[in-house]
Design an enzyme around this catalytic site. Structure first.
Site, PDB file in Angstrom:
ATOM      1  N   ASP A 122       0.849  -1.181   0.000  1.00 50.20           N
ATOM      2  CA  ASP A 122       0.000   0.000   0.000  1.00 50.20           C
ATOM      3  C   ASP A 122       0.899   1.250   0.000  1.00 50.20           C
ATOM      4  OD1 ASP A 122      -3.082   0.731   0.568  1.00 50.20           O
ATOM      5  OD2 ASP A 122      -1.864   2.043   1.814  1.00 50.20           O
ATOM      6  N   ASP A 138      -7.345  -8.807  -4.040  1.00 54.36           N
ATOM      7  CA  ASP A 138      -7.266  -7.363  -3.840  1.00 54.36           C
ATOM      8  C   ASP A 138      -7.671  -6.645  -5.122  1.00 54.36           C
ATOM      9  OD1 ASP A 138      -6.799  -4.818  -2.938  1.00 54.36           O
ATOM     10  OD2 ASP A 138      -4.650  -4.884  -3.283  1.00 54.36           O
ATOM     11  N   HIS A 158      -6.748  -6.969   0.496  1.00 57.05           N
ATOM     12  CA  HIS A 158      -5.775  -5.878   0.427  1.00 57.05           C
ATOM     13  C   HIS A 158      -4.750  -5.958   1.555  1.00 57.05           C
ATOM     14  CE1 HIS A 158      -4.182  -2.037  -0.807  1.00 57.05           C
ATOM     15  NE2 HIS A 158      -4.329  -1.551   0.412  1.00 57.05           N
TER      16      HIS A 158
END
Length: 312
Positions: A120, A247, A277
């Site tokens: 991320d 994801d 995710h």
């Protein structure tokens, strides 16, 4: 930067499930930045960079297996997150500041020969660091992350998330992490993710992150990220991808990483099954095993007798 800086009370971090690490701090740009540091002090460092709206708590399922395998493991909290200080205005945060703050942390700890795992926003920051300071990194693992330049349209789900972070009157951190995880988190785990944020005043940093992602080609971060891609085109140390199979935000991004970074051509890659995710939450032990296997042949600096820094 505005004068207002918030510091989460320490008692908010007491008795968090699975997270009993002693805090460590450095001062970055006049702000206190927290990190976990466990394992043999002289072993080559494994650095774990979190995303948003998470913090180093995300890595509790990975830290212990990595330490047990003989690695020194460090997991910082980006400023605005976790136990780190939190500038109170959204305008206090920029992509470049996050990159600079993170590199200051690396420099102050004199980290070299780093094995990096990033996900991320950890990837948006971490890949910039790899591109700009390649000598510091020996091996890179990217899970559910990328380095956008604003030249391609981002997925609808991200655009909806960006709008939510900007306009929603509430920002339920524990519920948001749950929504990005396949595994059902306990009430105590969801509360642990929210622990750094006693009220909305503390959330400027995590609210700011989505709007800092470059979504147009003239974004302030677009040119530095393009330059980073040019640098990564010459990075020939191992780069592994370990993306989740569930994801929708980063699905397919691993193909560009493998195609554009020379170090990914001969490196092992894997798909993390049964994860969304926040793959560290769903399959942290599986990711740690993959990393340990890839790092098994790396040169190790043997620690002196008794030099174990785990606080558990």
């Amino acid at each position: 930067m505005s004068a207002a800086v918030l510091r989460t009370p320490e008692e908010r971090f007491a008795r968090l499930p699975g997270y009993a690490y002693a805090p460590h701090y450095v001062e970055v740009d006049g702000l206190r930045m927290h990190y976990v540091d466990v394992g043999p002090r002289r072993a080559a460092p494994v650095v774990l960079l979190h995303g948003e709206p998470t913090w180093s708590y995300l890595y509790r399922h990975m830290i212990e297996p990595l330490v047990a395998a003989g690695h020194r493991v460090l997991a910082p909290d980006f400023l605005g997150c976790g136990r780190s200080d939190k500038p109170a205005a959204i305008a206090d945060y920029s992509y470049q500041r996050h990159v600079d703050w993170a590199w200051s942390w690396f420099e102050q700890l004199a980290l070299t020969d780093v094995r990096l795992f990033c996900q991320d926003w950890g990837s948006l920051i971490g890949l910039r660091l790899v591109a700009e300071h390649p000598a510091a990194f020996a091996r890179v693992f990217v899970g559910n992350g990328f380095l956008p330049t604003g030249d391609a349209r981002l997925p609808l789900l991200f655009r909806l998330w960006r709008a939510f972070a900007r306009y929603s009157p509430v920002f339920p951190v524990g519920a948001l992490v749950q929504a990005g995880s396949r595994r059902w988190l306990s009430a105590d785990e969801r509360a642990a993710y929210a622990a750094p944020f006693p009220d909305a005043r503390y959330m400027a940093g995590i609210r700011a992150f989505p709007r800092l992602v470059p979504v147009t080609s003239d974004d302030p971060a677009s040119a530095p990220n393009r330059a980073a891609w040019e640098a990564l085109a010459g990075f020939d140390k191992p780069v592994h991808t370990c993306f989740a199979d569930g994801d929708p935000i980063t699905r397919g991004a691993e193909r560009a990483l493998r195609r554009r970074i020379p170090g990914a051509a001969e490196a092992a890659h894997t798909t993390i099954r049964g994860a969304r995710h926040f793959l560290q939450e769903d399959q942290g032990a599986t990711i740690a095993r993959f990393m340990i296997e890839q790092m098994r042949g790396d040169a190790r600096r043997p620690p002196p007798a008794g030099d174990q820094r785990s606080s558990r």
